[in-house]
Enzyme design. Structure first.
Site, PDB file in Angstrom:
ATOM      1  N   ALA A 166       0.801  -1.222   0.000  1.00 26.01           N
ATOM      2  CA  ALA A 166       0.000   0.000   0.000  1.00 26.01           C
ATOM      3  C   ALA A 166       0.835   1.273   0.000  1.00 26.01           C
ATOM      4  O   ALA A 166       0.306   2.352  -0.294  1.00 26.01           O
ATOM      5  CB  ALA A 166      -0.934   0.001   1.208  1.00 26.01           C
ATOM      6  N   ASP A 167       2.122   1.185   0.322  1.00 23.64           N
ATOM      7  CA  ASP A 167       2.952   2.394   0.399  1.00 23.64           C
ATOM      8  C   ASP A 167       4.384   2.077  -0.029  1.00 23.64           C
ATOM      9  O   ASP A 167       5.325   2.154   0.767  1.00 23.64           O
ATOM     10  CB  ASP A 167       2.933   2.952   1.827  1.00 23.64           C
ATOM     11  CG  ASP A 167       3.592   4.326   1.920  1.00 23.64           C
ATOM     12  OD1 ASP A 167       3.755   4.987   0.870  1.00 23.64           O
ATOM     13  OD2 ASP A 167       3.941   4.738   3.046  1.00 23.64           O
ATOM     14  N   LEU A 168       4.547   1.726  -1.298  1.00 20.66           N
ATOM     15  CA  LEU A 168       5.876   1.381  -1.803  1.00 20.66           C
ATOM     16  C   LEU A 168       6.644   2.664  -2.087  1.00 20.66           C
ATOM     17  O   LEU A 168       6.459   3.307  -3.117  1.00 20.66           O
ATOM     18  CB  LEU A 168       5.766   0.532  -3.070  1.00 20.66           C
ATOM     19  CG  LEU A 168       7.105  -0.019  -3.597  1.00 20.66           C
ATOM     20  CD1 LEU A 168       7.771  -0.913  -2.565  1.00 20.66           C
ATOM     21  CD2 LEU A 168       6.901  -0.767  -4.906  1.00 20.66           C
ATOM     22  N   ASN A 172      10.705   2.353   2.374  1.00 25.88           N
ATOM     23  CA  ASN A 172      10.184   1.013   2.663  1.00 25.88           C
ATOM     24  C   ASN A 172      10.877  -0.069   1.841  1.00 25.88           C
ATOM     25  O   ASN A 172      10.365  -1.177   1.696  1.00 25.88           O
ATOM     26  CB  ASN A 172       8.672   0.969   2.436  1.00 25.88           C
ATOM     27  CG  ASN A 172       7.927   1.710   3.529  1.00 25.88           C
ATOM     28  OD1 ASN A 172       8.422   1.856   4.637  1.00 25.88           O
ATOM     29  ND2 ASN A 172       6.734   2.192   3.211  1.00 25.88           N
ATOM     30  N   ARG A 206       3.946   4.834  -7.527  1.00 25.18           N
ATOM     31  CA  ARG A 206       4.124   5.434  -6.197  1.00 25.18           C
ATOM     32  C   ARG A 206       5.611   5.509  -5.845  1.00 25.18           C
ATOM     33  O   ARG A 206       6.069   6.506  -5.264  1.00 25.18           O
ATOM     34  CB  ARG A 206       3.362   4.624  -5.154  1.00 25.18           C
ATOM     35  CG  ARG A 206       3.288   5.288  -3.787  1.00 25.18           C
ATOM     36  CD  ARG A 206       2.430   4.466  -2.836  1.00 25.18           C
ATOM     37  NE  ARG A 206       2.228   5.130  -1.569  1.00 25.18           N
ATOM     38  CZ  ARG A 206       1.247   5.987  -1.300  1.00 25.18           C
ATOM     39  NH1 ARG A 206       0.382   6.298  -2.242  1.00 25.18           N
ATOM     40  NH2 ARG A 206       1.129   6.546  -0.106  1.00 25.18           N
TER      41      ARG A 206
END
Length: 239
Positions: A166-168, A172, A206
């Site tokens: 969900a948040d690449l 991360n 993203r």
């Protein structure tokens, strides 16, 4: 040896007894963490690094964002334990490791019910040894295009296994001293029955936005269009 669970009043804990023991609930206590992490402050958005019984670990507390986050920063609407963000991330990490994907090993998770309908939670994972996140790496030195291709291939490998991150973003992604990449922080992530091409592309896009933003924020920041094309080449080869 394996995963065990216990309850302690309003708290539920799941843990890997090969990494931590039945006394692992103390690892979630602020006072213990601050005393055993070199004085690190347990606060929003900060991973706390510490060691326990010779094992290097990372503590993460879940926080709400937006207006709701400012009002009830550490609590979430509770329905079933299996649906809580912490339980879902813990079990997702277990599943991905079973698939052979490079993610941190989950050590323990704790969920505390806050009546009538809220909860607060935290997750502990094993620290990936000799690693830095991609943001730190690129602020220090460039990566060759072979490494960027390798990262693209890895992202494609997660997508082949229907993993949606969900948040690449660059923070991360971890890179070890031996040149291996890991993905971390799967809060709100999911393993789909089938990952759509749109979701897969949204992950890649993203990451690009993250790199562009960091390039505008840090000097130096070693990232170029040529690097990105190498990542895209690796991704295409890994699809």
């Amino acid at each position: 040896m394996g995963y065990r669970q216990f309850s302690n009043g309003l708290a539920r804990v799941i843990y890997d007894d090969a990494l931590v023991g039945a006394d692992c609930e103390k690892l979630f206590q602020r006072d213990w963490l601050e005393a055993n992490s070199g004085g690190a402050t347990v606060e929003r958005g900060t991973a706390v690094m510490f060691e326990h019984n010779g094992v290097a670990l990372v503590f993460k507390q879940y926080h709400r964002g937006g207006l709701a986050g400012r009002l009830v920063e550490k609590t979430y609407l509770y329905s079933r334990l299996e649906n809580t963000r912490v339980w879902r991330e813990f079990n997702m990490l277990r599943q991905m490791r079973a698939l052979g994907l490079p993610v941190p090993r989950p050590a323990a998770a704790r969920c505390v019910s806050v009546p009538p309908l809220a909860y607060r939670a935290a997750l502990i994972t094993e620290r990936v040894p000799d690693s830095k996140n991609l943001t730190e790496v690129l602020c220090a030195h460039p990566l060759d295009n072979a490494s960027w291709e390798k990262l693209g291939q890895l992202i494609a490998r997660f997508h082949r296994n229907n993993v949606y991150h969900a948040d690449l973003n660059a923070s991360n992604i971890l890179l070890t001293g031996s040149g291996d990449f890991y993905l971390i922080d799967f809060d709100k992530g999911v393993i789909r029955n089938t990952l759509s091409a749109k979701e897969a592309r949204s992950n890649v896009s993203r990451l690009r936005r993250s790199l562009d933003k960091l390039q505008g924020r840090h000097t130096p920041f070693h990232f170029s269009e040529d690097n990105w094309q190498a990542l895209e080449k690796g991704y295409a080869a890994g699809e």
